[in-house]
Write a protein that holds these residues in place. Structure first.
Motif, PDB file in Angstrom:
ATOM      1  N   PRO A   1       0.817  -1.224   0.000  1.00  0.00           N
ATOM      2  CA  PRO A   1       0.000   0.000   0.000  1.00  0.00           C
ATOM      3  C   PRO A   1       0.849   1.272   0.000  1.00  0.00           C
ATOM      4  O   PRO A   1       0.358   2.347  -0.307  1.00  0.00           O
ATOM      5  N   LEU A   2       2.127   1.142   0.355  1.00  0.00           N
ATOM      6  CA  LEU A   2       3.009   2.316   0.359  1.00  0.00           C
ATOM      7  C   LEU A   2       3.701   2.480  -1.001  1.00  0.00           C
ATOM      8  O   LEU A   2       4.860   2.862  -1.090  1.00  0.00           O
ATOM      9  N   TYR A   3       2.959   2.160  -2.065  1.00  0.00           N
ATOM     10  CA  TYR A   3       3.549   2.138  -3.411  1.00  0.00           C
ATOM     11  C   TYR A   3       4.128   3.477  -3.858  1.00  0.00           C
ATOM     12  O   TYR A   3       5.057   3.510  -4.653  1.00  0.00           O
ATOM     13  N   LYS A   4       3.594   4.577  -3.334  1.00  0.00           N
ATOM     14  CA  LYS A   4       4.106   5.892  -3.753  1.00  0.00           C
ATOM     15  C   LYS A   4       5.573   6.080  -3.350  1.00  0.00           C
ATOM     16  O   LYS A   4       6.318   6.806  -3.998  1.00  0.00           O
ATOM     17  N   LEU A   5       5.947   5.395  -2.257  1.00  0.00           N
ATOM     18  CA  LEU A   5       7.337   5.502  -1.797  1.00  0.00           C
ATOM     19  C   LEU A   5       8.317   4.847  -2.767  1.00  0.00           C
ATOM     20  O   LEU A   5       9.513   5.105  -2.699  1.00  0.00           O
TER      21      LEU A   5
ATOM     22  N   GLN B   1      -6.348   2.560  -8.791  1.00  0.00           N
ATOM     23  CA  GLN B   1      -6.755   2.103  -7.465  1.00  0.00           C
ATOM     24  C   GLN B   1      -7.543   3.194  -6.743  1.00  0.00           C
ATOM     25  O   GLN B   1      -7.036   4.294  -6.504  1.00  0.00           O
TER      26      GLN B   1
ATOM     27  N   LEU C   1       8.805   5.482  -5.686  1.00  0.00           N
ATOM     28  CA  LEU C   1       9.379   6.470  -6.609  1.00  0.00           C
ATOM     29  C   LEU C   1      10.830   6.800  -6.265  1.00  0.00           C
ATOM     30  O   LEU C   1      11.649   6.985  -7.177  1.00  0.00           O
ATOM     31  N   PHE C   2      11.141   6.863  -4.958  1.00  0.00           N
ATOM     32  CA  PHE C   2      12.510   7.223  -4.560  1.00  0.00           C
ATOM     33  C   PHE C   2      13.543   6.172  -5.004  1.00  0.00           C
ATOM     34  O   PHE C   2      14.521   6.519  -5.667  1.00  0.00           O
TER      35      PHE C   2
END
Lengths: 259, 109
Positions: free
Chosen positions: B23-27, B77, B29-30
């Motif tokens: 669920p922390l998929y946005k992280l 999503q 990106l780093f």
């Protein structure tokens, strides 16, 4: 000493407090809670604030209910199902019963305060789940001040303050009972600001919230709530900083408003 | 220098793939950015010296997979609350109990 007295008097007098003319029965506010991770906001939960009418054999009370539930993609990761309730006088928002029933990632806790207003005390019940699944219970009698409220009632009381009479920098303090501890919450008026929200572009009162002598709400002016600058004073946006990071609360919908 | 890029590139790209499916998929990106930079560094080095390009391909492939997952989840999503049946039951029973509790409290409205 003189300065201290002046400060105390100013705290009490800056915001005027009146009878409830802001919160109606049947009001429903829905928010999205987001957690800020390295500058990226992730929606984690839905928060609802609802009011309803409760009748006992002798009186009619207002039930203030706040629920928090994580979104389905977070449920397998860290499931939260929290329920906060306060049963208050519909006229003065004085609480008589408070309940907190939280279930966060397997951690369960229940708190109940029965207010004995005349005796200036609270009968507290605390329940927690042990690691083996059994529940332990602790009962306590706590002495409180005549104006002490719980967290939920204080949040609604903030909306009922005469903020339009306040000047920028004015502050008001409230005694709040949380986890059997009486703490002082300070609301500081920072001015007006127009922001875009899901319910339209709104002129808002910007108010900083801090907890005196506590690490829960950290920082100076880092926990801010935006209330619409109208008769409903709807909380439309909030920014908060906690020891494990910071987050935001954005309004999704507002129905059943009084004005 | 080449080994540093290969190690950092692999660690970042694998981490990005793992994060992209949580669920922390946005992280993700780093580490994707770090993996891309390492991949570019390796491309630069391979032009200067004749080195094998297999590692570069794997780093870019894993980064693209992670980035695809992240973009797909960001677009498709929807944030929906899961099953709240148990919470609703607790809510109802709590209200019923509260009415009984309130009968025992002296209310001065």
């Amino acid at each position: 000493m003189k300065h201290l007295l002046l400060f105390v008097i100013s705290l009490i007098s800056f915001f005027g407090y009146s009878q409830n003319n802001t919160i109606a029965f049947g009001e429903k506010l829905v928010f999205t809670a987001s957690y800020n991770m390295s500058g990226l906001l992730t929606d984690i939960a839905e928060v609802k604030m609802e009011t309803s009418k409760i009748s006992t054999s002798s009186s009619t009370l207002m039930r203030l209910k706040c629920t928090a539930a994580t979104y389905s993609n977070f449920d397998s990761f860290f499931k939260v199902r929290d329920l906060y309730e306060s049963y208050v006088s519909p006229k003065s928002l004085t609480p008589y019963l408070y309940k907190r029933d939280i279930n966060e990632g397997g951690y369960y806790k229940f708190m109940q305060y029965k207010y004995r207003r005349k005796a200036k005390s609270v009968e507290s019940i605390k329940k927690k789940r042990r690691s083996d699944g059994t529940i332990w219970e602790e009962k306590k009698q706590i002495s409180i001040g005549s104006n002490t409220k719980d967290l939920v009632a204080t949040l609604y009381t903030l909306r009922n303050l005469d903020i339009h009479k306040a000047n920028v920098g004015d502050a008001s303090s409230f005694k709040v009972l949380f986890d059997n501890q009486e703490s002082t919450v300070v609301f500081k008026y920072l001015g007006k600001e127009t922001i875009s929200t899901a319910i339209g572009r709104k002129e808002c009162y910007k108010i900083a919230i801090s907890l005196r002598d506590s690490d829960v709400l950290k920082g100076n002016n880092s926990n801010i709530i935006w209330l619409t600058a109208d008769a409903n004073k709807v909380p439309v946006f909030a920014k908060f900083k906690i020891p494990v990071g910071n987050g935001e609360l954005k309004i999704k919908s507002a129905t059943g408003l009084k004005n | 220098m080449k080994n540093v890029f290969v190690i950092f590139g692999f660690i970042s790209s694998i981490l990005a793939v793992i994060l992209s499916i949580t669920p922390l998929y946005k992280l993700a990106l780093f580490p994707v950015i770090i993996a891309f930079l390492c991949g570019l560094g390796l491309v630069f080095l391979s032009r200067k010296k004749q080195i094998k390009t297999k590692a570069i391909q794997y780093i870019f492939l894993l980064s693209i997979i992670a980035l695809s997952f992240t973009i797909y989840k960001s677009i498709f999503q929807k944030a929906e609350v899961g099953n709240t049946e148990e919470l609703e039951k607790r809510d109802e029973s709590s209200e019923e109990e509260a009415i009984k509790e309130l009968e025992d409290i002296e209310i001065d409205i």
